[in-house]
Design a protein around this motif. Sequence first.
Motif: not given
Length: 199
Positions: A11-12, A60-61, A91, A93, A127-130, A133
């Motif tokens: 991800g990311g 973020n990870y 990532l 989320t 909805k999932s976002f990193g 972001t």
Amino acid sequence: GSLTVTKIVVGGTAAVSDYSLTVSDINNNQVSVTSGVSKSFASGTYTITETGNTNYSRLNYTEAFGGDCNASGVVTITAGGTHTCTITNTLITIPFTVTKDVVGGTAAVNDFNLFAGGTPVISGIPKSFGLGTTFTISETSTTTGYALPTFTGDCNSSGQVTITAVGSHACTITNTATVNSGSLTVTKIVVGGTAAVSD
């Protein structure tokens, strides 16, 4: 024995090349290794560590070790043995919800197409976002008679939002019907008697 450290990024936008991998012995003697490339070490206990460059935030990870490494990235190398360790960064989320609100007029919520940074979203459905972001909420519609949208919640006045903390985030985008101005003429008529229009 030999040791192969393999880096995995899920991800990311970060890439394997964004990470520097290091193998350290109990005396903190450090050796740099390349993901997926075997390297020989003397028998003993070693710790795998990693650092990242400025292309992304490691915060973020998540980080997880696998293979012959334990959860802390420690591996015991034996003479003549073949050992492998993986380091997986995934990532983080966060759920984000866009809610559409239509005030006045005849339009309905489903008359507007909603986007979060170019990604289609449905009003009221997370909805999932990193994590980390930044994107802008936008919409498209063939509906007329409404003022430009206003944004509330975690969005700023331009509809921009940054996913910065663990937890849910939400923005509301509101369209309000415009009132068209017009003219009205009132005519007074008096029938019979002595009253006049001026009365």
